[in-house]
Design a protein around this motif. Sequence first.
Motif, PDB file in Angstrom:
ATOM      1  N   LEU A  33       0.851  -1.190   0.000  1.00  0.00           N
ATOM      2  CA  LEU A  33       0.000   0.000   0.000  1.00  0.00           C
ATOM      3  C   LEU A  33       0.890   1.245   0.000  1.00  0.00           C
ATOM      4  O   LEU A  33       2.045   1.173  -0.395  1.00  0.00           O
ATOM      5  CB  LEU A  33      -0.934  -0.030   1.220  1.00  0.00           C
ATOM      6  N   ARG A  34       0.319   2.357   0.424  1.00  0.00           N
ATOM      7  CA  ARG A  34       1.069   3.630   0.458  1.00  0.00           C
ATOM      8  C   ARG A  34       2.397   3.440   1.180  1.00  0.00           C
ATOM      9  O   ARG A  34       3.437   3.923   0.770  1.00  0.00           O
ATOM     10  CB  ARG A  34       0.206   4.680   1.169  1.00  0.00           C
ATOM     11  N   TRP A  35       2.315   2.759   2.310  1.00  0.00           N
ATOM     12  CA  TRP A  35       3.501   2.224   2.976  1.00  0.00           C
ATOM     13  C   TRP A  35       3.246   0.731   3.120  1.00  0.00           C
ATOM     14  O   TRP A  35       2.085   0.313   3.227  1.00  0.00           O
ATOM     15  CB  TRP A  35       3.682   2.833   4.372  1.00  0.00           C
ATOM     16  N   PRO A  36       4.292  -0.099   3.092  1.00  0.00           N
ATOM     17  CA  PRO A  36       4.071  -1.536   3.218  1.00  0.00           C
ATOM     18  C   PRO A  36       3.343  -1.858   4.526  1.00  0.00           C
ATOM     19  O   PRO A  36       3.670  -1.291   5.560  1.00  0.00           O
ATOM     20  CB  PRO A  36       5.489  -2.114   3.230  1.00  0.00           C
ATOM     21  N   HIS A  72      -5.699   4.193   6.652  1.00  0.00           N
ATOM     22  CA  HIS A  72      -6.093   5.320   5.797  1.00  0.00           C
ATOM     23  C   HIS A  72      -6.725   4.740   4.544  1.00  0.00           C
ATOM     24  O   HIS A  72      -6.274   3.706   4.040  1.00  0.00           O
ATOM     25  CB  HIS A  72      -4.864   6.161   5.433  1.00  0.00           C
ATOM     26  N   LEU A  73      -7.772   5.372   4.070  1.00  0.00           N
ATOM     27  CA  LEU A  73      -8.486   4.861   2.898  1.00  0.00           C
ATOM     28  C   LEU A  73      -7.960   5.442   1.588  1.00  0.00           C
ATOM     29  O   LEU A  73      -8.447   5.086   0.508  1.00  0.00           O
ATOM     30  CB  LEU A  73      -9.990   5.144   3.038  1.00  0.00           C
ATOM     31  N   GLY A  74      -6.966   6.333   1.706  1.00  0.00           N
ATOM     32  CA  GLY A  74      -6.358   6.876   0.491  1.00  0.00           C
ATOM     33  C   GLY A  74      -7.387   7.539  -0.405  1.00  0.00           C
ATOM     34  O   GLY A  74      -8.243   8.282   0.051  1.00  0.00           O
ATOM     35  N   MET A  75      -7.288   7.244  -1.679  1.00  0.00           N
ATOM     36  CA  MET A  75      -8.166   7.850  -2.672  1.00  0.00           C
ATOM     37  C   MET A  75      -9.389   7.002  -2.956  1.00  0.00           C
ATOM     38  O   MET A  75     -10.453   7.502  -3.285  1.00  0.00           O
ATOM     39  CB  MET A  75      -7.402   7.961  -3.988  1.00  0.00           C
ATOM     40  N   ARG A 111      -4.578   1.715  -4.042  1.00  0.00           N
ATOM     41  CA  ARG A 111      -3.556   1.419  -3.018  1.00  0.00           C
ATOM     42  C   ARG A 111      -2.814   2.647  -2.517  1.00  0.00           C
ATOM     43  O   ARG A 111      -1.606   2.612  -2.301  1.00  0.00           O
ATOM     44  CB  ARG A 111      -2.586   0.366  -3.558  1.00  0.00           C
ATOM     45  N   PHE A 112      -3.564   3.741  -2.343  1.00  0.00           N
ATOM     46  CA  PHE A 112      -2.979   4.939  -1.733  1.00  0.00           C
ATOM     47  C   PHE A 112      -3.178   4.939  -0.222  1.00  0.00           C
ATOM     48  O   PHE A 112      -2.718   5.841   0.460  1.00  0.00           O
ATOM     49  CB  PHE A 112      -3.641   6.199  -2.308  1.00  0.00           C
ATOM     50  N   GLY A 113      -3.880   3.969   0.264  1.00  0.00           N
ATOM     51  CA  GLY A 113      -4.163   3.922   1.699  1.00  0.00           C
ATOM     52  C   GLY A 113      -3.055   3.235   2.479  1.00  0.00           C
ATOM     53  O   GLY A 113      -1.973   2.972   1.949  1.00  0.00           O
TER      54      GLY A 113
END
Length: 268
Positions: A33-36, A72-75, A111-113
């Motif tokens: 994801l945004r961070w592993p 975090h749900l990102g975009m 996968r920005f979350g």
Amino acid sequence: MPELPEVETTLRGIEPAIALQVISGITVRQGSLRWPVTEGLAQIVEGQRVTQVRRRAKYLIINLEHGSMLIHLGMSGSLRLVQPDAELRKHDHIEMRMGNGAILRYHDPRRFGCWLWSESDHHQLSRLGPEPLSDDFGIKRLYELSRKRKIAVKPFIMDNNTVVGVGNIYASEALFRSGIRPDRAAGDISLKLYTVLTGHIKEVLAAAIVQGGTTLRDFVNGNGEPGYFQQTLAVYGRGGKLCTGCEGVLKEIKLGQRSSVFCPRCQR
DNA sequence: CTTTCAGCCTGACGGC
DNA sequence: TGCCGTCAGGCTGAAA
């Protein structure tokens, strides 16, 4: 895209099913994801009890007995309760199962979350500004922080140091309701106008929470249902269309790499 | 210090 | 029909 009202809606949807429950298992299918996703997440949290579920800015925080998970749900993310026989969809990256049988699935095409574990504080939460719906976000904050600032007012109110949780949708709508052009220099706006804007930021976010958030493409709440605030949007996503307040055509510009729609007649 | 900008990622959409 | 380029955007960290 999940902004503060969508995250709050998600929180309210999932909280009753997971609060005070013991985590019986977690499956990570896609940890990139945004961070592993924290290495060994499942082994760390399995058997721990959820002591509290809360929101800070656009983050969801699930407190456990020995630390917390930061989500975090990102975009494009969503978190929903599903039945045991629910078919696995593409981009269902993480699944968390609870002692009471509840199953929570994290779905995020872009996968920005994130989904992180920490025994202590999450660094992402340090240096965050006040919650917009709290009294910590008062009528003088925008005015005082903005003095001598040349940045446009829209990216200024979207900056997490100024106030958290105000994304592109709600920044655009609050500025429209306040009659302020999004490209005006933040430092040139009066205390009186910032008082108006502060009120509209609170108002638009609160109204969106009541409507269950804004569903543009794929946002759904903890129970898989869409929000309805998109029907209330006056400017966001309406560039080139007619203003709801006058006869004018809405204009679209770029500010800080984000599309910004406003009415040149109603906003000055 | 403030401000700008690349990069992460997939799906939707428009042009040909 | 299908291919390809562009866009969307929260957040971080580096560059200006």
